[in-house]
Scaffold this motif. Sequence first.
Motif, PDB file in Angstrom:
ATOM      1  N   LYS A 332       0.825  -1.212   0.000  1.00 45.04           N
ATOM      2  CA  LYS A 332       0.000   0.000   0.000  1.00 45.04           C
ATOM      3  C   LYS A 332       0.858   1.260   0.000  1.00 45.04           C
ATOM      4  CE  LYS A 332      -3.822   2.243   2.419  1.00 45.04           C
ATOM      5  NZ  LYS A 332      -4.395   2.655   1.132  1.00 45.04           N
ATOM      6  N   GLU A 335       2.167   1.804  -3.494  1.00 45.17           N
ATOM      7  CA  GLU A 335       1.108   2.308  -4.382  1.00 45.17           C
ATOM      8  C   GLU A 335       0.823   3.786  -4.111  1.00 45.17           C
ATOM      9  OE1 GLU A 335      -1.508  -1.781  -5.126  1.00 45.17           O
ATOM     10  OE2 GLU A 335      -2.185  -0.302  -3.652  1.00 45.17           O
ATOM     11  N   ASP A 336       0.696   4.148  -2.821  1.00 42.91           N
ATOM     12  CA  ASP A 336       0.307   5.511  -2.478  1.00 42.91           C
ATOM     13  C   ASP A 336       1.426   6.526  -2.683  1.00 42.91           C
ATOM     14  OD1 ASP A 336      -2.100   4.465  -1.810  1.00 42.91           O
ATOM     15  OD2 ASP A 336      -1.873   4.671   0.359  1.00 42.91           O
ATOM     16  N   ASN A 339       3.223   6.035  -6.493  1.00 45.22           N
ATOM     17  CA  ASN A 339       2.262   6.084  -7.594  1.00 45.22           C
ATOM     18  C   ASN A 339       2.345   4.850  -8.503  1.00 45.22           C
ATOM     19  OD1 ASN A 339       1.240   8.683  -6.861  1.00 45.22           O
ATOM     20  ND2 ASN A 339       3.072   9.609  -7.777  1.00 45.22           N
ATOM     21  N   LYS A 340       2.497   3.709  -7.873  1.00 46.03           N
ATOM     22  CA  LYS A 340       2.499   2.443  -8.606  1.00 46.03           C
ATOM     23  C   LYS A 340       1.113   1.809  -8.499  1.00 46.03           C
ATOM     24  CE  LYS A 340       6.979   2.848  -9.249  1.00 46.03           C
ATOM     25  NZ  LYS A 340       7.575   3.116 -10.591  1.00 46.03           N
ATOM     26  N   LYS A 341       0.732   1.090  -9.529  1.00 45.48           N
ATOM     27  CA  LYS A 341      -0.601   0.491  -9.534  1.00 45.48           C
ATOM     28  C   LYS A 341      -0.514  -1.027  -9.410  1.00 45.48           C
ATOM     29  CE  LYS A 341      -2.755   4.140 -12.323  1.00 45.48           C
ATOM     30  NZ  LYS A 341      -3.515   4.439 -13.559  1.00 45.48           N
ATOM     31  N   ASN A 342      -1.496  -1.549  -8.682  1.00 47.23           N
ATOM     32  CA  ASN A 342      -1.655  -3.003  -8.558  1.00 47.23           C
ATOM     33  C   ASN A 342      -0.358  -3.688  -8.115  1.00 47.23           C
ATOM     34  OD1 ASN A 342      -4.348  -2.742  -9.557  1.00 47.23           O
ATOM     35  ND2 ASN A 342      -3.539  -2.738 -11.656  1.00 47.23           N
ATOM     36  N   VAL A 343       0.228  -3.185  -7.044  1.00 48.79           N
ATOM     37  CA  VAL A 343       1.475  -3.751  -6.525  1.00 48.79           C
ATOM     38  C   VAL A 343       1.178  -5.069  -5.802  1.00 48.79           C
ATOM     39  CG1 VAL A 343       3.374  -3.429  -4.902  1.00 48.79           C
ATOM     40  CG2 VAL A 343       2.552  -1.494  -6.277  1.00 48.79           C
ATOM     41  N   TYR A 354      11.585  -2.332  -6.082  1.00 47.94           N
ATOM     42  CA  TYR A 354      11.277  -0.951  -5.704  1.00 47.94           C
ATOM     43  C   TYR A 354      12.353  -0.326  -4.805  1.00 47.94           C
ATOM     44  CZ  TYR A 354       6.694  -2.457  -7.347  1.00 47.94           C
ATOM     45  OH  TYR A 354       5.663  -2.964  -8.105  1.00 47.94           O
TER      46      TYR A 354
END
Length: 382
Positions: A332, A335-336, A339-343, A354
């Motif tokens: 989370k 992602e937050d 700005n990554k999606k569907n990690v 990452y």
Amino acid sequence: MINQDKPIQKILFGSPGTGKSYQIAEIAEKQLGIKSDGHILSNTIKVVFHPEYTYSDFMGKLLPISNGNSVVYKYYPGHFLQALGMAYEALINRKGQNYLLVIDELNRGNAAAIFGSIFQLLDRDNDGWSNYEVDISEMELLGLFNSIGYKTEVTNNHTVRVNDLPLELFINSNLEKEYESEWINEGKVDVLQLLSKCKIKIPPNLSIIATINTSDESIYYLDSAFKRRWSWEYVDAPSNSDITNRRIPADILRLPLSLSDNTSLDWYRCIVGVNEFIKLHHQSIRRIEDKQIGWWFIKPNGCQLTSEEVKDKLMFYLWDGVFTRNKQLLAKFIEDKLNKKNVVLATYADFLVYTEDLLRYWHNNINAVTENELKVDPSEDF
């Protein structure tokens, strides 16, 4: 020389790499007058507890040695008897010096079993001596005399001799001399009186400092009776206030962290950023006070760190030591904040991808990571 009447009996605890061992050296020099030669403290016995360390290692053990075609047995004093012997010898010879027993990783050994009856000696009176004495065996007494510096031996007929005299005769003759001399009430008589009865106490010129690192889950439990016999000192982890107040070790302040794109970051800012990130999850991480990292969590081999070194140590520590039970908090955050999606962090390798992005974020946002920026379920236990 510092003359300290009140001995130190302290446990230092805190995050890994916060410099607990370095702080012991400072205490030894400033409070006990114990000097260091490079990294070696004088008047000091140091031991590291571990799961295989026993009472015999601490007090002493009888071991066989080859002597021609035969085998003889020799008693080897353990770390505690060595330290006690040094302190007793200083009292006997009126040296006016302090001595120190250092126990690293106290809770990685079974402290209750290792200390055994010595546990009773940890209660100190106002004069610095143990409140109680404990009995020791004749063999342990022999090892203690060895540590003091007397010549000891066990003859073929099993008679214990000290300085070429039978043990009882040696003690009694010395006691008579001391009562007739100026040494009375100066410490020497007290020591010999104790030893004449095969008993010991911890003297005021012997301090004990231990360290623990409870971020390691595979440790032995320290019960409350054991804990209350020590004073405790928390060694804090690096935070924003250290940067604000310029409390950064010079070597760390100048240490760059090199990334794969040939750019570099200030390693000290990354350390503080990681700790702010960990504290963000204080409602979910148990024992948050020692899950953070210290300035020396990673010791550089040269004049810089690389992201590969960080992967090998820091990222694995976060994955396996801090966020052990639920990797969703890591996912989370990525992602937050990145700005990554569907990690999806199914494996450690997924997390390593990452590494450099996280390092950049921690470096650049040490003041922006607050507990309100990420919603945490306080009912979750990690």
